[in-house]
Design an enzyme around this catalytic site. Structure first.
Site, PDB file in Angstrom:
ATOM      1  N   TYR A 142      50.606  18.441   8.644  1.00 24.88           N
ATOM      2  CA  TYR A 142      51.620  17.541   9.196  1.00 24.88           C
ATOM      3  C   TYR A 142      52.378  16.778   8.123  1.00 24.88           C
ATOM      4  CZ  TYR A 142      50.271  17.972  14.118  1.00 24.88           C
ATOM      5  OH  TYR A 142      50.040  18.433  15.390  1.00 24.88           O
ATOM      6  N   LYS A 193      37.773  26.052   8.518  1.00 24.13           N
ATOM      7  CA  LYS A 193      37.995  27.497   8.355  1.00 24.13           C
ATOM      8  C   LYS A 193      37.591  27.838   6.922  1.00 24.13           C
ATOM      9  CE  LYS A 193      39.530  31.519   9.799  1.00 24.13           C
ATOM     10  NZ  LYS A 193      38.871  32.294  10.888  1.00 24.13           N
ATOM     11  N   ASP A 225      37.915  29.108  14.867  1.00 27.04           N
ATOM     12  CA  ASP A 225      38.124  30.131  15.909  1.00 27.04           C
ATOM     13  C   ASP A 225      36.921  30.204  16.841  1.00 27.04           C
ATOM     14  OD1 ASP A 225      36.646  31.078  13.745  1.00 27.04           O
ATOM     15  OD2 ASP A 225      37.517  33.091  13.759  1.00 27.04           O
ATOM     16  N   ASP A 249      44.555  18.885  16.677  1.00 27.84           N
ATOM     17  CA  ASP A 249      45.653  18.889  17.649  1.00 27.84           C
ATOM     18  C   ASP A 249      45.395  19.962  18.694  1.00 27.84           C
ATOM     19  OD1 ASP A 249      48.266  18.340  18.747  1.00 27.84           O
ATOM     20  OD2 ASP A 249      48.979  20.149  17.732  1.00 27.84           O
ATOM     21  N   ASP A 253      43.611  19.489  22.813  1.00 28.49           N
ATOM     22  CA  ASP A 253      44.277  19.915  24.054  1.00 28.49           C
ATOM     23  C   ASP A 253      43.362  20.845  24.849  1.00 28.49           C
ATOM     24  OD1 ASP A 253      46.631  18.512  23.633  1.00 28.49           O
ATOM     25  OD2 ASP A 253      47.933  20.244  23.995  1.00 28.49           O
TER      26      ASP A 253
HETATM   27  C1  IPM Z   1      49.524  14.975  19.818  1.00 24.29           C
HETATM   28  C2  IPM Z   1      50.908  15.543  19.917  1.00 24.29           C
HETATM   29  C3  IPM Z   1      51.656  15.193  18.632  1.00 24.29           C
HETATM   30  C4  IPM Z   1      50.937  15.886  17.504  1.00 24.29           C
HETATM   31  C5  IPM Z   1      53.143  15.528  18.644  1.00 24.29           C
HETATM   32  C6  IPM Z   1      53.865  14.885  19.804  1.00 24.29           C
HETATM   33  C7  IPM Z   1      53.803  15.158  17.349  1.00 24.29           C
HETATM   34  O1  IPM Z   1      50.855  16.897  20.158  1.00 24.29           O
HETATM   35  O2  IPM Z   1      49.391  13.738  19.665  1.00 24.29           O
HETATM   36  O3  IPM Z   1      48.570  15.730  19.900  1.00 24.29           O
HETATM   37  O4  IPM Z   1      51.172  17.076  17.240  1.00 24.29           O
HETATM   38  O5  IPM Z   1      50.108  15.244  16.854  1.00 24.29           O
HETATM   39 MG    MG Z   2      48.897  17.639  20.518  1.00 21.70          MG
END
Ligand code: IPM
Ligand code: MG
Length: 367
Positions: A142, A193, A225, A249, A253
């Site tokens: 990032y 990894k 993975d 990230d 999710d």
């Molecule tokens: C998160 C989001 C952010 C990230 C985006 C909105 C920049 O996906 O907080 O997980 O990638 O960190």
């Molecule tokens: Mg995210």
């Protein structure tokens, strides 16, 4: 009377709908606990871009620096999707993380017993899932340098991002991982990894070294993975996960959906110790702006409200009040109230406002 300053940054999409509900819950806590909140609104993301031409106006950054904690909605949306990188709403969030050095991102993913049926996975797989992902938030791909794109005369191009970590960056987030694990079931999975990336080899070496200070925590190293697979195959295997920015990230999710809905999940982004007694922190629902349902009053406010609970716990050192908010949410769910996102076929009938009203009442009942 103790008064806490909270920077309130609703941002875009359903952020604008759920954050006001979280502040109402905090008001109910204030009344019950005899404390005060000063909520100061700031612009961020697309809303800030439209009003000021930048996703993080300096006034907002100052507001954040001077606050005890930050309550953040979400940023982004189709309207700004075509914009160049530096003019995207997401930049606003990334800049706050970097400017305030919010390096540790805590993302709980817990399958609430009464919501098992809302998960896309079988009951036998998800039941009992209770994971905390600790994601490094200010390093890696990032922010790594060099980054950029070069265009060739022949019409081709080459773009690069850099996954870079210093041992110091790894060490401090690893310590957060061990500290969190220590307060849970004392099991930490460090995800990397290391079979391919040198940066992951350093990650693994540093985490292994730090583990000596935490003999009571069981550490395992898991390849990313394999972790992605195990999360849907045997999520109850995990307790606390610590990992670098991009892996975190993606995995957070994935872990979020185990809980049934992203609409349930809060997060905390923590930096160093700050004014509120705890860490300077930014508290944010994980769900994002959800443009498909924005403006309809149907978004689930629980992720934002549970983020407010994390704010009480981590930045204001008010664990008792945080417990009350979390209990209020559980009670409302136990009584069967559901927003659309947490019912298997989207049959929930309670809207954003109504869900918060119910939670506010359950908070009030505990003082
Ligand atoms: C998160 C989001 C952010 C990230 C985006 C909105 C920049 O996906 O907080 O997980 O990638 O960190
Ligand atoms: Mg995210």
């Amino acid at each position: 009377m103790t008064t806490y300053r909270v920077a309130v940054l609703p941002g875009d999409g359903i952020g604008q709908e759920v954050i006001p509900e979280a502040t109402r819950v905090l008001q109910a806590v204030a009344k019950g606990a005899g404390i005060g909140f000063e909520f100061e609104q700031g612009l961020v993301g697309g809303a800030a871009l439209d009003a000021t031409g930048t996703p993080l106006p300096s006034a907002t950054l100052t507001l954040c620096r001077e606050a005890h904690a930050i309550l953040f909605g979400a940023v982004g949306g189709p309207k700004w999707d075509g914009a160049p990188q530096e003019q995207r709403p997401e930049r606003g969030l990334l800049a706050i993380r970097k400017e305030l050095d919010l390096y540790a991102n805590l993302r709980p993913a817990r399958c609430f017993p009464m919501l098992v049926e809302a998960s896309p996975l079988k009951r036998s797989v998800v039941e009992g899932t209770d994971i905390m992902v600790v994601r490094e938030l200010t390093g890696g791909l990032y922010f790594g340098e060099p980054r950029g794109v070069e265009y060739f005369a022949d019409g081709g191009a080459r773009a690069i991002n850099t996954m870079a970590y210093t041992s110091r960056e790894i060490e401090r987030v690893a310590r957060v991982g061990f500290d969190v694990a220590r307060r849970r079931r004392r099991r930490l999975a460090s995800v990397d990894k290391a079979n391919v990336l040198v940066v992951s080899q350093l990650w693994r070496d540093v985490v292994t070294k730090i583990a000596r200070d935490y003999p009571d925590v069981t550490l395992e190293h898991v390849l990313v993975d394999n972790c992605a697979m195990a999360l849907v195959h045997k999520p109850t295997h995990f307790d606390t996960i610590v990992t670098e920015n991009t892996f975190g990230d993606i995995l957070s999710d994935e872990a979020a959906i185990l809980a049934g809905s992203m609409g349930m999940l809060p997060s905390a982004s923590l930096g160093l110790a700050g004014a509120g007694g705890g860490a300077v922190g930014l508290y944010e629902p994980v769900h994002g702006t959800a443009p498909d349902i924005a403006g309809q009053g149907i978004a689930n406010p629980i992720a934002a409200i549970l983020s407010a609970a994390m704010l009480l716990r981590y930045s204001l050192d008010r664990a008792g009040d945080a417990d009350r908010v979390e209990t209020a949410v559980l009670r409302v769910l136990e009584k069967g109230h559901r927003t659309r996102d947490i019912t298997p076929a989207g049959t929930g009938t309670v809207g954003t406002r109504q869900m918060s009203d119910l939670i506010v009442r359950e908070v009030e009942a505990q003082y």
